[in-house]
Design a protein around this motif. Structure first.
Motif, mmCIF file in Angstrom:
data_model
loop_
_atom_site.group_PDB
_atom_site.id
_atom_site.type_symbol
_atom_site.label_atom_id
_atom_site.label_comp_id
_atom_site.label_asym_id
_atom_site.label_seq_id
_atom_site.Cartn_x
_atom_site.Cartn_y
_atom_site.Cartn_z
ATOM 1 N N ARG A 180 0.839 -1.203 0.000
ATOM 2 C CA ARG A 180 0.000 0.000 0.000
ATOM 3 C C ARG A 180 0.873 1.252 0.000
ATOM 4 O O ARG A 180 0.583 2.232 -0.692
ATOM 5 C CB ARG A 180 -0.935 -0.003 1.213
ATOM 6 N N LYS A 181 1.955 1.240 0.772
ATOM 7 C CA LYS A 181 2.852 2.407 0.809
ATOM 8 C C LYS A 181 3.502 2.635 -0.557
ATOM 9 O O LYS A 181 3.589 3.764 -1.035
ATOM 10 C CB LYS A 181 3.946 2.197 1.867
ATOM 11 N N ASP A 182 3.956 1.551 -1.162
ATOM 12 C CA ASP A 182 4.567 1.687 -2.492
ATOM 13 C C ASP A 182 3.574 2.290 -3.487
ATOM 14 O O ASP A 182 3.948 3.114 -4.329
ATOM 15 C CB ASP A 182 5.029 0.312 -3.011
ATOM 16 N N ILE A 183 2.321 1.857 -3.377
ATOM 17 C CA ILE A 183 1.315 2.366 -4.317
ATOM 18 C C ILE A 183 1.022 3.851 -4.062
ATOM 19 O O ILE A 183 0.813 4.617 -4.995
ATOM 20 C CB ILE A 183 0.022 1.523 -4.230
ATOM 21 N N VAL A 184 1.020 4.270 -2.798
ATOM 22 C CA VAL A 184 0.826 5.695 -2.512
ATOM 23 C C VAL A 184 1.913 6.491 -3.225
ATOM 24 O O VAL A 184 1.654 7.514 -3.884
ATOM 25 C CB VAL A 184 0.851 5.968 -0.992
ATOM 26 N N ASP A 185 3.153 6.029 -3.118
ATOM 27 C CA ASP A 185 4.275 6.701 -3.770
ATOM 28 C C ASP A 185 4.008 6.836 -5.280
ATOM 29 O O ASP A 185 4.094 7.920 -5.851
ATOM 30 C CB ASP A 185 5.548 5.874 -3.509
ATOM 31 N N VAL A 186 3.624 5.731 -5.906
ATOM 32 C CA VAL A 186 3.394 5.735 -7.356
ATOM 33 C C VAL A 186 2.196 6.619 -7.713
ATOM 34 O O VAL A 186 2.256 7.428 -8.641
ATOM 35 C CB VAL A 186 3.144 4.288 -7.853
ATOM 36 N N TYR A 187 1.091 6.484 -6.961
ATOM 37 C CA TYR A 187 -0.124 7.204 -7.326
ATOM 38 C C TYR A 187 -0.020 8.704 -7.060
ATOM 39 O O TYR A 187 -0.630 9.496 -7.787
ATOM 40 C CB TYR A 187 -1.339 6.593 -6.598
ATOM 41 N N VAL A 188 0.721 9.109 -6.036
ATOM 42 C CA VAL A 188 0.914 10.549 -5.835
ATOM 43 C C VAL A 188 1.721 11.101 -7.001
ATOM 44 O O VAL A 188 1.395 12.156 -7.563
ATOM 45 C CB VAL A 188 1.608 10.855 -4.486
ATOM 46 N N ARG A 189 2.737 10.359 -7.423
ATOM 47 C CA ARG A 189 3.525 10.845 -8.564
ATOM 48 C C ARG A 189 2.667 10.922 -9.828
ATOM 49 O O ARG A 189 2.721 11.902 -10.558
ATOM 50 C CB ARG A 189 4.737 9.926 -8.783
ATOM 51 N N ARG A 190 1.849 9.892 -10.054
ATOM 52 C CA ARG A 190 1.032 9.892 -11.283
ATOM 53 C C ARG A 190 -0.028 10.987 -11.286
ATOM 54 O O ARG A 190 -0.202 11.695 -12.278
ATOM 55 C CB ARG A 190 0.340 8.536 -11.457
ATOM 56 N N THR A 191 -0.742 11.106 -10.163
ATOM 57 C CA THR A 191 -1.806 12.125 -10.139
ATOM 58 C C THR A 191 -1.199 13.523 -10.184
ATOM 59 O O THR A 191 -1.720 14.416 -10.867
ATOM 60 C CB THR A 191 -2.694 11.996 -8.880
ATOM 61 N N ALA A 192 -0.075 13.725 -9.473
ATOM 62 C CA ALA A 192 0.569 15.041 -9.460
ATOM 63 C C ALA A 192 1.029 15.416 -10.873
ATOM 64 O O ALA A 192 0.784 16.538 -11.339
ATOM 65 C CB ALA A 192 1.770 15.036 -8.505
ATOM 66 N N THR A 193 1.648 14.471 -11.559
ATOM 67 C CA THR A 193 2.132 14.744 -12.913
ATOM 68 C C THR A 193 0.975 15.092 -13.837
ATOM 69 O O THR A 193 1.026 16.060 -14.596
ATOM 70 C CB THR A 193 2.889 13.505 -13.466
ATOM 71 N N LYS A 194 -0.107 14.304 -13.714
ATOM 72 C CA LYS A 194 -1.278 14.561 -14.564
ATOM 73 C C LYS A 194 -1.844 15.967 -14.314
ATOM 74 O O LYS A 194 -2.093 16.728 -15.244
ATOM 75 C CB LYS A 194 -2.348 13.494 -14.289
ATOM 76 N N VAL A 195 -2.002 16.307 -13.026
ATOM 77 C CA VAL A 195 -2.608 17.592 -12.679
ATOM 78 C C VAL A 195 -1.696 18.745 -13.107
ATOM 79 O O VAL A 195 -2.154 19.746 -13.675
ATOM 80 C CB VAL A 195 -2.911 17.652 -11.158
ATOM 81 N N LEU A 196 -0.394 18.623 -12.878
ATOM 82 C CA LEU A 196 0.548 19.691 -13.274
ATOM 83 C C LEU A 196 0.519 19.892 -14.782
ATOM 84 O O LEU A 196 0.511 21.030 -15.266
ATOM 85 C CB LEU A 196 1.968 19.329 -12.829
ATOM 86 N N ASN A 197 0.490 18.799 -15.528
ATOM 87 C CA ASN A 197 0.469 18.921 -16.986
ATOM 88 C C ASN A 197 -0.801 19.595 -17.477
ATOM 89 O O ASN A 197 -0.770 20.367 -18.433
ATOM 90 C CB ASN A 197 0.639 17.544 -17.646
ATOM 91 N N ILE A 198 -1.917 19.328 -16.806
ATOM 92 C CA ILE A 198 -3.168 20.007 -17.196
ATOM 93 C C ILE A 198 -3.070 21.494 -16.860
ATOM 94 O O ILE A 198 -3.348 22.359 -17.688
ATOM 95 C CB ILE A 198 -4.389 19.384 -16.484
ATOM 96 N N LEU A 199 -2.623 21.784 -15.641
ATOM 97 C CA LEU A 199 -2.575 23.177 -15.176
ATOM 98 C C LEU A 199 -1.677 24.032 -16.059
ATOM 99 O O LEU A 199 -2.013 25.176 -16.379
ATOM 100 C CB LEU A 199 -2.053 23.231 -13.733
ATOM 101 N N PHE A 200 -0.515 23.498 -16.420
ATOM 102 C CA PHE A 200 0.462 24.300 -17.165
ATOM 103 C C PHE A 200 0.413 24.014 -18.673
ATOM 104 O O PHE A 200 1.334 24.376 -19.397
ATOM 105 C CB PHE A 200 1.873 24.033 -16.614
ATOM 106 N N ASN A 201 -0.674 23.341 -19.114
ATOM 107 C CA ASN A 201 -0.834 23.070 -20.541
ATOM 108 C C ASN A 201 0.325 22.332 -21.183
ATOM 109 O O ASN A 201 0.787 22.676 -22.269
ATOM 110 C CB ASN A 201 -1.031 24.382 -21.322
ATOM 111 N N LYS A 202 0.864 21.356 -20.478
ATOM 112 C CA LYS A 202 1.960 20.578 -21.063
ATOM 113 C C LYS A 202 1.395 19.264 -21.589
ATOM 114 O O LYS A 202 0.423 18.738 -21.045
ATOM 115 C CB LYS A 202 3.030 20.272 -19.998
ATOM 116 N N ASP A 203 2.019 18.733 -22.575
ATOM 117 C CA ASP A 203 1.613 17.411 -23.043
ATOM 118 C C ASP A 203 2.207 16.371 -22.123
ATOM 119 O O ASP A 203 3.417 16.303 -21.979
ATOM 120 C CB ASP A 203 2.072 17.168 -24.486
ATOM 121 N N GLY A 204 1.303 15.604 -21.515
ATOM 122 C CA GLY A 204 1.753 14.634 -20.535
ATOM 123 C C GLY A 204 2.425 13.432 -21.151
ATOM 124 O O GLY A 204 2.643 12.477 -20.494
#
Lengths: 155, 297
Positions: free
Chosen positions: B273-297
């Motif tokens: 579960r801890k490993d997945i938190v690490d992965v999912y925070v990175r994935r969701t953060a990357t997705k949200v940042l790319n949307i916010l700053f108009n970058k192609d993910g």
């Protein structure tokens, strides 16, 4: 203590008195004799008890009959009244029925899907029937059967 | 499995419901969609003497779009929330999460109020609401009060609701930021119809200059006795530009993991579960940042 319940099942209105611990599924099968709707797991997992409640697919094993007071229920018997529904014909023609236990629930979910979305793609069909388990694992034929109805509804 | 006999009550107004609750106290359980409660009653985990049906209360299943907030009635069903245009636009993360609960048949019956009051640590509606700083309205026969949802959960299956109180409404404040984005990821053992082993909701906004990240919120389910926020992880990303924030994501993810205290159970180990938190925070953060700053993910 029994409590009054008014419910419309397959277009017929019933005024009943029932015990509060009766599920909608038990009401249909045991009190009304509509055994087309199947009881599988009884725990809301398998979907074989699916009926349409005011047009939406629900698992009748996890709903108290009294909670359906004043509502309309459609079961597989109501769908095939008079002549078989195109979905029922398609399931037979495409070989989507193996042991048949999941079939009534599967068809009711498919009916609700087609009512909402007459032209679903494969993914939309699979998402819709995710809560209906087929232990014969005949999913390909089931998806095919539903898809064939989507096309024939269009014509 | 049969349901043991009980006495049935039904209310047509909230006032009526609260009066009945006051009368029966701990003897009575409230039923809305019932998809959790009836299951527990069939399995003899909960054996109430009295049941109070809320489904006949009119007008408690609304989604209202107001100038500064969205108000959701406690009886709103997951299928309604997941497909509602206002929720999809203004609270995307909640639409995503409620759309992943159970099966279609369950989402047509189960309510958001029930999902919250059942208080599973892995309830899918909780992380999005925590990340959106939602408030809840609790009513008893005397008055109503607003509380932040972060104070609502007190442990697995427990909330601060007293036996004579009802959860009436959920309020999602609208942000004034011009750009915001959010996302939810859920780990399951199979692809459909499963409860979350881990759920991560990530929300972010752009500041006035449009160059820096603000109001970062990370909320997680299934990794602690209650759904939780990862405040330190949020601080790691706040006020950063796109480039800096992207670089900081792994550090934020580690901070999020540090905020968890998962258990090992039949479904997954604590370490996993801890490993997945690490992965999912990175994935969701990357997705949200790319949307916010108009970058192609």
């Amino acid at each position: 203590m029994k409590i009054p319940l008014t419910i419309t099942v397959n277009g017929e209105r019933y005024d009943l008195e029932i015990k509060p611990n009766r599920t909608l599924l038990d009401l249909l099968r045991e009190d009304l004799g509509l055994t087309g709707t199947k009881k599988g797991c009884g725990l809301g997992e398998c979907g074989s008890c699916t009926v349409l409640l005011d047009g939406e697919p629900v698992k009748s094993c996890l709903i108290l009959a009294l909670q359906a007071n004043g509502k309309e229920v459609l079961t597989i018997e109501g769908l095939g009244k008079g002549k078989p529904d195109p979905l029922q014909i398609a399931f037979v023609e495409k070989g989507a029925v193996q042991c048949g236990f999941c079939t009534p629930g599967m068809i009711m979910t498919a009916k609700a899907l087609l009512n909402k979305n007459p032209q679903p793609n494969d993914l939309e069909i699979k998402e819709a029937i995710a809560g209906n388990l087929c232990r014969c694992t005949g999913y390909n034929k089931i998806v095919e059967a539903i898809k064939s109805c989507a096309a024939s509804t269009k014509r | 499995m049969r349901i043991r006999p009980f006495e049935y009550h039904t209310a047509e107004t909230i006032k009526e419901a609260l009066t009945i609750l006051e009368k029966y106290g701990t003897e009575i359980k409230v039923i809305a969609g019932g998809t959790d409660l009836l299951l527990a009653m069939k399995q003899k985990k909960i054996l109430p003497h009295h049941l109070l049906n809320l489904l006949e209360i009119n007008d408690l299943d609304y989604i209202n779009d107001e100038p500064s907030e969205i108000r959701i009635g406690a009886l709103a069903k997951h299928s309604y929330i997941a497909s509602h245009p206002i929720i999809r636009n203004e609270a995307t993360v909640l639409a995503e999460a409620t759309g992943m609960i159970g099966s279609w048949q369950i989402r047509n019956v189960a309510t958001i109020g029930g999902n919250l009051c059942n208080a599973s640590p892995a309830a899918d509606s909780a992380p999005p609401l925590l990340a959106l700083n939602a408030k809840i309205v609790i009513a008893d026969s005397k008055n109503e009060k607003n509380l932040p949802i972060s104070s609502f959960f007190t442990g697995p299956g427990t909330t601060l609701l007293e036996p004579d109180q009802l959860l009436k409404e959920i309020i999602i404040p609208k942000t004034k930021s011009r750009r915001k984005a959010n996302a939810y990821l859920k780990l399951t053992r199979r692809r459909g119809v499963d409860l979350a082993l881990v759920g991560v909701a990530f929300h972010g906004e752009l500041d006035e200059s449009g160059e820096k990240l603000k109001n970062v919120a990370i909320a997680m389910g299934g990794v602690a006795p209650t759904p939780i926020r990862a405040l330190e992880a949020e601080a790691e990303l706040t006020d950063l530009s796109y480039e800096k924030a992207i670089k900081k994501i792994p550090i934020a993810a580690k901070a999020a993991v540090a905020a968890t205290q998962p258990i090992t159970d039949i479904r997954a180990t604590a370490e996993y579960r801890k490993d997945i938190v690490d992965v999912y925070v990175r994935r969701t953060a990357t997705k949200v940042l790319n949307i916010l700053f108009n970058k192609d993910g």
